[in-house]
Design a protein around this motif. Structure first.
Motif, PDB file in Angstrom:
ATOM      1  N   LYS A 154       0.845  -1.194   0.000  1.00 11.08           N
ATOM      2  CA  LYS A 154       0.000   0.000   0.000  1.00 11.08           C
ATOM      3  C   LYS A 154       0.887   1.254   0.000  1.00 11.08           C
ATOM      4  O   LYS A 154       0.634   2.219  -0.717  1.00 11.08           O
ATOM      5  N   GLU A 155       1.947   1.192   0.802  1.00  7.38           N
ATOM      6  CA  GLU A 155       2.852   2.343   0.869  1.00  7.38           C
ATOM      7  C   GLU A 155       3.481   2.620  -0.507  1.00  7.38           C
ATOM      8  O   GLU A 155       3.540   3.767  -0.953  1.00  7.38           O
ATOM      9  N   SER A 156       3.915   1.551  -1.206  1.00  7.36           N
ATOM     10  CA  SER A 156       4.510   1.739  -2.554  1.00  7.36           C
ATOM     11  C   SER A 156       3.508   2.452  -3.444  1.00  7.36           C
ATOM     12  O   SER A 156       3.851   3.374  -4.190  1.00  7.36           O
ATOM     13  N   ALA A 157       2.248   2.002  -3.380  1.00 11.02           N
ATOM     14  CA  ALA A 157       1.222   2.527  -4.272  1.00 11.02           C
ATOM     15  C   ALA A 157       0.877   3.978  -3.964  1.00 11.02           C
ATOM     16  O   ALA A 157       0.687   4.790  -4.878  1.00 11.02           O
ATOM     17  N   VAL A 158       0.801   4.300  -2.674  1.00 11.92           N
ATOM     18  CA  VAL A 158       0.468   5.676  -2.296  1.00 11.92           C
ATOM     19  C   VAL A 158       1.594   6.613  -2.764  1.00 11.92           C
ATOM     20  O   VAL A 158       1.346   7.676  -3.333  1.00 11.92           O
ATOM     21  N   GLY A 275       6.534   3.981 -12.391  1.00 10.80           N
ATOM     22  CA  GLY A 275       6.797   2.595 -11.989  1.00 10.80           C
ATOM     23  C   GLY A 275       6.951   2.456 -10.488  1.00 10.80           C
ATOM     24  O   GLY A 275       6.679   3.382  -9.711  1.00 10.80           O
ATOM     25  N   ILE A 276       7.377   1.281 -10.098  1.00  4.64           N
ATOM     26  CA  ILE A 276       7.683   0.978  -8.686  1.00  4.64           C
ATOM     27  C   ILE A 276       8.891   0.035  -8.718  1.00  4.64           C
ATOM     28  O   ILE A 276       8.948  -0.837  -9.598  1.00  4.64           O
ATOM     29  N   ASP A 277       9.819   0.190  -7.811  1.00  2.00           N
ATOM     30  CA  ASP A 277      10.992  -0.683  -7.602  1.00  2.00           C
ATOM     31  C   ASP A 277      12.303   0.095  -7.583  1.00  2.00           C
ATOM     32  O   ASP A 277      13.210  -0.275  -6.857  1.00  2.00           O
ATOM     33  N   THR A 294       9.560   6.778 -10.000  1.00  9.18           N
ATOM     34  CA  THR A 294       9.395   5.411  -9.502  1.00  9.18           C
ATOM     35  C   THR A 294       9.506   5.443  -7.975  1.00  9.18           C
ATOM     36  O   THR A 294       9.719   6.508  -7.386  1.00  9.18           O
ATOM     37  N   VAL A 295       9.324   4.287  -7.359  1.00  8.70           N
ATOM     38  CA  VAL A 295       9.375   4.222  -5.899  1.00  8.70           C
ATOM     39  C   VAL A 295      10.491   3.254  -5.506  1.00  8.70           C
ATOM     40  O   VAL A 295      10.506   2.104  -5.970  1.00  8.70           O
ATOM     41  N   SER A 296      11.398   3.742  -4.696  1.00  8.63           N
ATOM     42  CA  SER A 296      12.532   2.899  -4.317  1.00  8.63           C
ATOM     43  C   SER A 296      12.272   2.186  -2.993  1.00  8.63           C
ATOM     44  O   SER A 296      11.898   2.788  -2.005  1.00  8.63           O
ATOM     45  N   ILE A 337      10.196   8.107  -2.892  1.00  2.42           N
ATOM     46  CA  ILE A 337       9.958   8.470  -4.296  1.00  2.42           C
ATOM     47  C   ILE A 337      11.286   8.784  -4.987  1.00  2.42           C
ATOM     48  O   ILE A 337      12.165   9.397  -4.393  1.00  2.42           O
ATOM     49  N   VAL A 338      11.418   8.347  -6.236  1.00  2.00           N
ATOM     50  CA  VAL A 338      12.610   8.694  -7.018  1.00  2.00           C
ATOM     51  C   VAL A 338      12.149   9.488  -8.242  1.00  2.00           C
ATOM     52  O   VAL A 338      11.324   9.011  -9.027  1.00  2.00           O
TER      53      VAL A 338
END
Ligand code: BGC
Length: 343
Positions: A154-158, A275-277, A294-296, A337-338
């Motif tokens: 959920k945190e990645s998505a938010v 993206g995410i990762d 993206t999300v680190s 966040i990146v």
């Protein structure tokens, strides 16, 4: 008489001294457990060709070397690729146990089917640190020597949703290209059985709504985390919805990169991709301006947690206090966040 008593007394003394010596040496003749000079860790990856998993593997290898240097304890990492087969992974677990691994690190192929591996580990008394693909709670609760390292979906998505929200607030036209007051998006989803896919999809879209972005879904599809599958989907969508797609919301970086491949083949149209990762190629795409962000999931800390938990278990030491565990078994790696670094 006195002599006999003295003899009996000395005999008892000798027996007592011998017993004390035996006790001190670990009882019943067993030598005191020597301090371990090495630990053997069996690692099984669900797929060695997964970009994110590969990044974690690289970090794990580096952290293991650093740990060896710092502690003087040799870390033998036996890393195997299950190539997407649960059967292969079960056999790998079997082999790790027969080789005498002190601990297992498992990235399950089928997270709903971890029970066979858990059974084997429990019978052999070998602790398990699962990672990235979360076994169901019922399985995790079967033994107090089961751990999980991952990121909070959920945190990645938010965080992912917030990349779009802040960009939209700053400059709506940079997201709503055609200025029709709607942000028309497509969605790339990971494996349907993966805990991250459903939760990420739900919460990234919810965050856009909550943030006041007037979204409208054009279409979406499952590309199973894979760049090539995402590329094929995006190619179709570009043909079916020419000029309509504004952001591409992707459950991970690799699928966003696949969408970029399709965009480049179609002539390089400019679209916002999120993206995410923060995989290595994902970060490069962000810095090259090909992805909005993206999300680190701090992969260094992620791998360190896997290693520290494993070493503690292998050496029979308490788990360090800087590895906070939820319910005594879940470690959630920090995320951020990146975005492109402004020059
Ligand atoms: C990652 C994906 C990866 C998948 C593998 C997800 O958490 O975001 O990139 O393919 O895990 O299980």
């Amino acid at each position: 008489m006195r002599k006999r008593r003295f003899l009996r007394f000395t005999k008892t003394g000798v027996v007592l001294t011998l017993c004390a010596a035996l006790l001190l040496s670990g009882c019943a003749g067993k030598p005191v457990a020597e301090e371990k000079k090495s630990v053997r860790i069996g690692v099984s990856l669900y797929r060695g060709d997964d970009t994110f998993i590969n990044n974690i593997r690289g970090e794990l290898e580096e952290r293991a070397k650093a740990y060896e240097q710092k502690s003087g304890i040799k870390v033998m990492l036996d890393i195997q690729d299950a190539k997407g087969s649960q059967n292969t992974q079960n056999n790998q677990v079997e082999r790790f146990i027969s080789l005498g691994c002190d601990v297992l690190c498992i990235n399950p192929v089928d997270r709903m089917d971890a029970s066979v591996m858990i059974d084997r580990a429990m019978t052999a008394g070998v602790p398990v640190v699962f990672f990235n693909r979360q076994p169901v709670e019922e399985d995790m609760n079967r033994w107090d020597q089961l751990y999980y390292v991952g990121v909070d979906a959920k945190e990645s998505a938010v965080l992912q949703g917030n990349i779009v929200v802040s960009q939209y607030r700053e400059d709506p036209a940079s997201i709503d290209f055609n200025g029709d007051g709607k942000v028309s998006y497509v969605l790339l989803e990971g494996e349907s059985s993966h805990q991250d896919s459903l939760i990420r999809t739900e919460w990234s879209i919810q965050t856009l709504k909550d943030g006041g972005v007037p979204i409208e879904k054009i279409t979406g599809g499952i590309a199973n985390w894979e760049r090539s599958q995402a590329s094929a989907l995006m190619e179709q969508w570009l043909e079916t919805y020419p000029g309509e797609i504004e952001p591409v919301v992707s459950n991970n970086d690799d699928m966003a990169l696949g969408a970029i491949d399709a965009l480049e083949r179609a002539g390089g149209q400019r679209i916002n991709l999120i993206g995410i990762d923060a995989t290595t190629p994902g970060q490069e795409a962000v810095q090259a301006g090909k992805m909005l962000g993206t999300v680190s999931s701090d992969k260094g800390r992620y791998a360190q947690a896997i290693l520290d938990l494993s070493a503690a278990k292998a050496l029979n030491q308490p788990i360090q206090t800087d590895i906070p565990l939820e319910n005594g078994k879940y470690y959630w790696s920090a995320q951020e966040i990146v975005k492109k670094v402004k020059q």
